[in-house]
Design a protein around this motif. Structure first.
Motif, PDB file in Angstrom:
ATOM      1  N   PRO A  48     -83.619 -12.923 -29.893  1.00  0.00           N
ATOM      2  CA  PRO A  48     -83.335 -11.977 -28.803  1.00  0.00           C
ATOM      3  C   PRO A  48     -84.549 -11.848 -27.882  1.00  0.00           C
ATOM      4  O   PRO A  48     -85.688 -11.966 -28.317  1.00  0.00           O
ATOM      5  N   ARG A  49     -84.274 -11.616 -26.629  1.00  0.00           N
ATOM      6  CA  ARG A  49     -85.343 -11.482 -25.640  1.00  0.00           C
ATOM      7  C   ARG A  49     -85.831 -10.038 -25.593  1.00  0.00           C
ATOM      8  O   ARG A  49     -85.071  -9.096 -25.835  1.00  0.00           O
ATOM      9  N   THR A  50     -87.081  -9.866 -25.228  1.00  0.00           N
ATOM     10  CA  THR A  50     -87.649  -8.536 -25.026  1.00  0.00           C
ATOM     11  C   THR A  50     -86.811  -7.789 -24.006  1.00  0.00           C
ATOM     12  O   THR A  50     -86.460  -8.332 -22.966  1.00  0.00           O
ATOM     13  N   GLY A  51     -86.488  -6.542 -24.324  1.00  0.00           N
ATOM     14  CA  GLY A  51     -85.713  -5.714 -23.404  1.00  0.00           C
ATOM     15  C   GLY A  51     -84.226  -5.665 -23.704  1.00  0.00           C
ATOM     16  O   GLY A  51     -83.525  -4.800 -23.172  1.00  0.00           O
ATOM     17  N   GLN A  52     -83.722  -6.586 -24.530  1.00  0.00           N
ATOM     18  CA  GLN A  52     -82.299  -6.548 -24.853  1.00  0.00           C
ATOM     19  C   GLN A  52     -81.976  -5.276 -25.628  1.00  0.00           C
ATOM     20  O   GLN A  52     -82.799  -4.789 -26.420  1.00  0.00           O
ATOM     21  N   SER A  53     -80.788  -4.761 -25.439  1.00  0.00           N
ATOM     22  CA  SER A  53     -80.385  -3.534 -26.120  1.00  0.00           C
ATOM     23  C   SER A  53     -79.904  -3.836 -27.538  1.00  0.00           C
ATOM     24  O   SER A  53     -79.544  -4.976 -27.862  1.00  0.00           O
ATOM     25  N   GLN A  54     -79.875  -2.795 -28.363  1.00  0.00           N
ATOM     26  CA  GLN A  54     -79.364  -2.943 -29.720  1.00  0.00           C
ATOM     27  C   GLN A  54     -77.898  -3.369 -29.692  1.00  0.00           C
ATOM     28  O   GLN A  54     -77.472  -4.178 -30.508  1.00  0.00           O
ATOM     29  N   ALA A  55     -77.131  -2.856 -28.740  1.00  0.00           N
ATOM     30  CA  ALA A  55     -75.717  -3.232 -28.630  1.00  0.00           C
ATOM     31  C   ALA A  55     -75.563  -4.725 -28.340  1.00  0.00           C
ATOM     32  O   ALA A  55     -74.696  -5.391 -28.913  1.00  0.00           O
ATOM     33  N   ASP A  56     -76.422  -5.275 -27.454  1.00  0.00           N
ATOM     34  CA  ASP A  56     -76.376  -6.713 -27.153  1.00  0.00           C
ATOM     35  C   ASP A  56     -76.692  -7.542 -28.397  1.00  0.00           C
ATOM     36  O   ASP A  56     -76.032  -8.546 -28.678  1.00  0.00           O
ATOM     37  N   VAL A  57     -77.723  -7.122 -29.123  1.00  0.00           N
ATOM     38  CA  VAL A  57     -78.123  -7.857 -30.325  1.00  0.00           C
ATOM     39  C   VAL A  57     -77.007  -7.796 -31.362  1.00  0.00           C
ATOM     40  O   VAL A  57     -76.628  -8.807 -31.954  1.00  0.00           O
ATOM     41  N   ARG A  58     -76.434  -6.620 -31.566  1.00  0.00           N
ATOM     42  CA  ARG A  58     -75.369  -6.454 -32.563  1.00  0.00           C
ATOM     43  C   ARG A  58     -74.131  -7.274 -32.184  1.00  0.00           C
ATOM     44  O   ARG A  58     -73.496  -7.882 -33.036  1.00  0.00           O
ATOM     45  N   SER A  59     -73.817  -7.342 -30.887  1.00  0.00           N
ATOM     46  CA  SER A  59     -72.631  -8.110 -30.473  1.00  0.00           C
ATOM     47  C   SER A  59     -72.840  -9.610 -30.667  1.00  0.00           C
ATOM     48  O   SER A  59     -71.895 -10.339 -30.929  1.00  0.00           O
ATOM     49  N   ARG A  60     -74.078 -10.073 -30.537  1.00  0.00           N
ATOM     50  CA  ARG A  60     -74.359 -11.498 -30.672  1.00  0.00           C
ATOM     51  C   ARG A  60     -74.598 -11.905 -32.122  1.00  0.00           C
ATOM     52  O   ARG A  60     -74.138 -12.951 -32.569  1.00  0.00           O
ATOM     53  N   LEU A  61     -75.321 -11.068 -32.894  1.00  0.00           N
ATOM     54  CA  LEU A  61     -75.709 -11.448 -34.254  1.00  0.00           C
ATOM     55  C   LEU A  61     -74.944 -10.719 -35.355  1.00  0.00           C
ATOM     56  O   LEU A  61     -75.052 -11.087 -36.521  1.00  0.00           O
ATOM     57  N   GLY A  90     -87.119   2.384 -29.577  1.00  0.00           N
ATOM     58  CA  GLY A  90     -85.937   3.082 -29.101  1.00  0.00           C
ATOM     59  C   GLY A  90     -84.739   2.159 -29.241  1.00  0.00           C
ATOM     60  O   GLY A  90     -84.423   1.683 -30.328  1.00  0.00           O
ATOM     61  N   ASP A  91     -84.093   1.857 -28.127  1.00  0.00           N
ATOM     62  CA  ASP A  91     -82.878   1.031 -28.129  1.00  0.00           C
ATOM     63  C   ASP A  91     -83.127  -0.400 -27.662  1.00  0.00           C
ATOM     64  O   ASP A  91     -82.200  -1.172 -27.542  1.00  0.00           O
ATOM     65  N   HIS A  92     -84.391  -0.789 -27.400  1.00  0.00           N
ATOM     66  CA  HIS A  92     -84.654  -2.100 -26.797  1.00  0.00           C
ATOM     67  C   HIS A  92     -85.582  -2.965 -27.645  1.00  0.00           C
ATOM     68  O   HIS A  92     -86.538  -2.464 -28.250  1.00  0.00           O
ATOM     69  N   VAL A  93     -85.307  -4.266 -27.644  1.00  0.00           N
ATOM     70  CA  VAL A  93     -86.111  -5.240 -28.379  1.00  0.00           C
ATOM     71  C   VAL A  93     -87.521  -5.273 -27.805  1.00  0.00           C
ATOM     72  O   VAL A  93     -87.710  -5.353 -26.594  1.00  0.00           O
ATOM     73  N   ILE A  94     -88.511  -5.194 -28.701  1.00  0.00           N
ATOM     74  CA  ILE A  94     -89.896  -5.390 -28.280  1.00  0.00           C
ATOM     75  C   ILE A  94     -90.484  -6.669 -28.873  1.00  0.00           C
ATOM     76  O   ILE A  94     -91.442  -7.215 -28.339  1.00  0.00           O
ATOM     77  N   HIS A  95     -89.879  -7.170 -29.979  1.00  0.00           N
ATOM     78  CA  HIS A  95     -90.398  -8.396 -30.592  1.00  0.00           C
ATOM     79  C   HIS A  95     -89.371  -8.918 -31.591  1.00  0.00           C
ATOM     80  O   HIS A  95     -88.640  -8.138 -32.196  1.00  0.00           O
TER      81      HIS A  95
END
Length: 103
Positions: A48-61, A90-95
């Motif tokens: 996942p890229r920095t800044g992606q939301s938890q919802a985006d990550v959950r929908s993809r992975l 918070g809700d966004h990817v940092i690493h």
């Protein structure tokens, strides 16, 4: 213009003497070798890229196997997947990092 304080002279002289002795003795540092994961594996992994939301990550992975946190301020949490760990502020990817391969 004021003269420098005499209180610092002993400390400066002691540091200078220690630094001089270190250089005169040919000080050398040990080399630390840290194994690096195969870069091809990392390039092929779609982290996942920095800044992606938890919802985006959950929908993809999908759902993570384990969630740790959030802890601290700002709140930091970790989502553990079989091949990677994703860190959120918070809700966004940092690493995101790949886990070492099992042998």
């Amino acid at each position: 213009m004021t003269k420098p304080s005499l209180a610092f002279r002993p400390a400066v002289l002691a540091f200078s003497a220690l630094f001089g002795l270190t250089l005169a003795n040919g000080a050398a540092a040990d080399q630390v070798v840290v194994p690096v994961m195969n870069q091809a594996d990392r390039a092929q992994a779609e982290l996942p890229r920095t800044g992606q939301s938890q919802a985006d990550v959950r929908s993809r992975l999908g759902d993570p196997r384990q969630v740790q946190g959030p802890v601290g301020n700002p709140p930091i949490s970790q989502w553990h997947y079989p091949t990677m760990v994703i860190y959120f502020e918070g809700d966004h990817v940092i690493h995101a990092v790949l886990k070492p391969k099992s042998k």
